[in-house]
Design a protein around this motif. Structure first.
Motif, short mmCIF file in Angstrom:
data_model
loop_
_atom_site.label_atom_id
_atom_site.label_comp_id
_atom_site.label_asym_id
_atom_site.label_seq_id
_atom_site.Cartn_x
_atom_site.Cartn_y
_atom_site.Cartn_z
N ASP A 11 0.85 -1.20 0.00
CA ASP A 11 0.00 0.00 0.00
C ASP A 11 0.88 1.24 0.00
O ASP A 11 1.69 1.44 0.92
N ILE A 13 0.82 5.18 0.21
CA ILE A 13 -0.09 6.23 0.67
C ILE A 13 0.53 7.59 0.46
O ILE A 13 1.64 7.87 0.93
N LEU A 22 -4.02 13.33 5.68
CA LEU A 22 -4.37 11.92 5.69
C LEU A 22 -5.82 11.73 6.11
O LEU A 22 -6.31 12.35 7.06
N LYS A 25 -9.27 6.61 6.35
CA LYS A 25 -8.94 5.38 5.61
C LYS A 25 -7.43 5.19 5.54
O LYS A 25 -6.91 4.09 5.78
N HIS A 26 -6.73 6.27 5.22
CA HIS A 26 -5.26 6.20 5.18
C HIS A 26 -4.70 5.75 6.52
O HIS A 26 -3.82 4.88 6.60
N LYS A 27 -5.20 6.34 7.59
CA LYS A 27 -4.67 6.06 8.93
C LYS A 27 -4.92 4.61 9.33
O LYS A 27 -4.08 3.97 9.98
N HIS A 111 -2.87 4.92 -3.00
CA HIS A 111 -3.85 5.74 -2.28
C HIS A 111 -3.44 7.21 -2.44
O HIS A 111 -2.59 7.71 -1.70
N ASN A 113 -3.25 11.43 -2.85
CA ASN A 113 -3.53 12.56 -1.97
C ASN A 113 -3.19 13.84 -2.74
O ASN A 113 -2.88 13.79 -3.93
#
Length: 481
Positions: A11, A13, A22, A25-27, A111, A113
């Protein structure tokens, strides 16, 4: 569903501009990791946030040896849940692309950002769907000059070597002056600072905090040649450069930590104003050159790092020159930006002016200023004084704004060539130069006078204004009798 993620998948991120970007979901993904890989700053933010509190995971710091990181991930990925933290968007010049190349798309989950580029344009409130995106991070771009010349809006990721200062020097060396430059430091953090420069040359030699992003925006009236050749300019008389709404409050002020201000607006030579009624390909409306007056602001001239006769001093110089005839022959020795010649031209439209300068970069400034103001009777000469002075036609008026250690020879030769009742004015900031110039004129029998100018200019403070003193200037004037 996140907790059931299988081993073998990596994953990646995007942290965004800062850890505050963040999502939950990221955390949660990070909290389920057996191994968290990231830069030192990202790992520190992860620990400080408490996301990994009570989570028995390992951390691995990304260093310059990316191969070692890849090998560790390869050894661990079949038996561990691995999370890699990336700056901004992992697929925008980020580690996500490298991991996909090495391990394949099926093994990497991205993921995204907020990228630093998106954050930069958001900060200056400018759309970026039409922007060219470049990364100078750890690499060279062979056709960089060509890219810079052909595009109107460019966002650039810098690194510790190819800094904003390096980029500014590159633009100057390539004679590219049609950009306004934004430098955005520490985007999305409490240390965020935004700097705006309309003259890229003043950015040379300045230091900025890392990480930073540079945005180059072509001046609003700039228009590239439709055939893809050199840029075309036409004169512009609107000298105000408008900052995007809301940006002014974010621009760094002149304090102890940031000892420089964004430069004042200026206009390049020959600017073309786009025709608003024909914005899909019209030829543009050509406006008249700016009107010339005594003591024009520095922002109206191209000049190198403040090497220009100050407006108030320039106004006094013009009075001392006694420009009583419209056909004087005028020498501007050590012309710098040519600001004095430009203003003198207003008084002698039927005369001839010779602007002499040794520095090639300043020669370019003089030519651009001549084009900008639409002046036709200034002749620009590159030579190191006093060489070549004997080849110039006899002057009625002489201004010497530079000469250095040769000031005495320059004043003497100019005085010998000066017409009867002609006037010579010399500016200097050095006592030694003042003494030499004054003595030479006195010894040649000139009717000589001397003044010293002390000018202080207002600077805004939180609750008012203060006065900031500029360097005092000696102005020596003499008439040949």
């Amino acid at each position: 569903m996140i907790l059931e993620k299988h081993c073998g998948s990596i994953d990646v991120i995007g942290v965004g501009l800062s850890f505050g970007d963040l999502t939950e979901k990221h955390k949660k993904i990070i909290a389920c990791a057996d191994l968290v890989v990231g830069g030192k700053r990202h790992l520190q933010q992860t620990m400080e946030s408490g996301v990994l509190k009570g989570v028995p995971c390992e951390t691995l710091t990304i260093t310059g040896d990316i191969n070692s990181i890849i090998n560790t991930i390869r050894d661990r990925k079949e038996h561990s849940r691995i999370v890699v933290l990336a700056s901004g968007d992992p697929l925008f010049n980020g580690i996500g692309s490298t991991l996909i190349t090495v391990f394949g798309k099926e093994s990497v989950q991205i993921h995204p950002n907020i990228s630093s580029i998106a954050g930069a344009f958001a900060a200056i409130k400018e759309p970026w769907h039409d922007a060219t995106l470049l990364s100078l991070h750890g690499k060279d771009i062979d056709n960089l000059a060509e890219i810079l010349k052909k595009n109107l809006k460019i966002a650039i990721l810098t690194d510790n070597k190819k800094t904003p200062s390096w980029l500014a020097a590159f633009l100057v060396d390539e004679n590219i002056f049609h950009f306004n430059m934004y430098v955005l430091e520490n985007l999305g953090t409490q240390k965020q600072q935004i700097y705006f420069f309309d003259d890229v040359s003043v950015v040379e030699g300045k230091n900025f905090a890392s990480p930073n992003v540079v945005v180059l925006m072509a001046m609003k009236s700039f228009k590239p040649d439709s055939m893809g050749g050199e840029k075309k300019y036409k004169p512009l008389n609107n000298l105000e450069s408008v900052m995007p709404d809301g940006v002014n409050n974010q621009i760094a002020k002149n304090d102890h930590d940031k000892p420089f201000l964004p430069s004042k607006p200026s206009c390049p030579e020959n600017l073309t104003i786009p025709d608003n009624e024909n914005h899909l390909g019209g030829q543009g409306k050509v406006l008249q050159p700016p009107l010339i007056f005594s003591g024009m602001p520095e922002s109206m001239f191209f000049h190198e790092n403040g090497l220009i006769t100050k407006p108030e001093v320039r106004a006094v110089v013009l009075s001392k020159l006694e420009l009583i005839n419209d056909n004087h022959l005028f020498w501007d020795l050590g012309a710098g930006s040519g600001s004095v010649s430009v203003e003198v031209s207003r008084f002698i439209p039927a005369g001839k002016l010779y602007a002499v300068e040794k520095n090639i970069r300043r020669i370019s400034d003089i030519r651009q200023n001549i084009e900008k103001f639409g002046i036709e009777n200034i002749h620009v000469l590159q030579m190191e004084l006093p060489c070549g002075m004997s080849d110039l036609p006899e002057p009625d008026r002489v201004f010497i704004g530079g000469g250095g250690r040769n000031i005495d020879d320059i004043v003497r030769i100019a005085g010998e060539r000066l017409a009867l009742n002609g006037v010579m004015v010399v500016n200097t900031v050095l006592l030694q130069s003042m003494n030499m110039a004054f003595d030479v004129m006195k010894n040649m029998g000139f009717d000589t006078s001397l003044i010293q100018m002390h000018v202080s200019v207002s600077r805004k403070m939180p609750f008012g204004e203060r006065l900031e003193a500029q360097n005092p200037v000696w102005i020596i004037s003499g008439k040949r009798i």
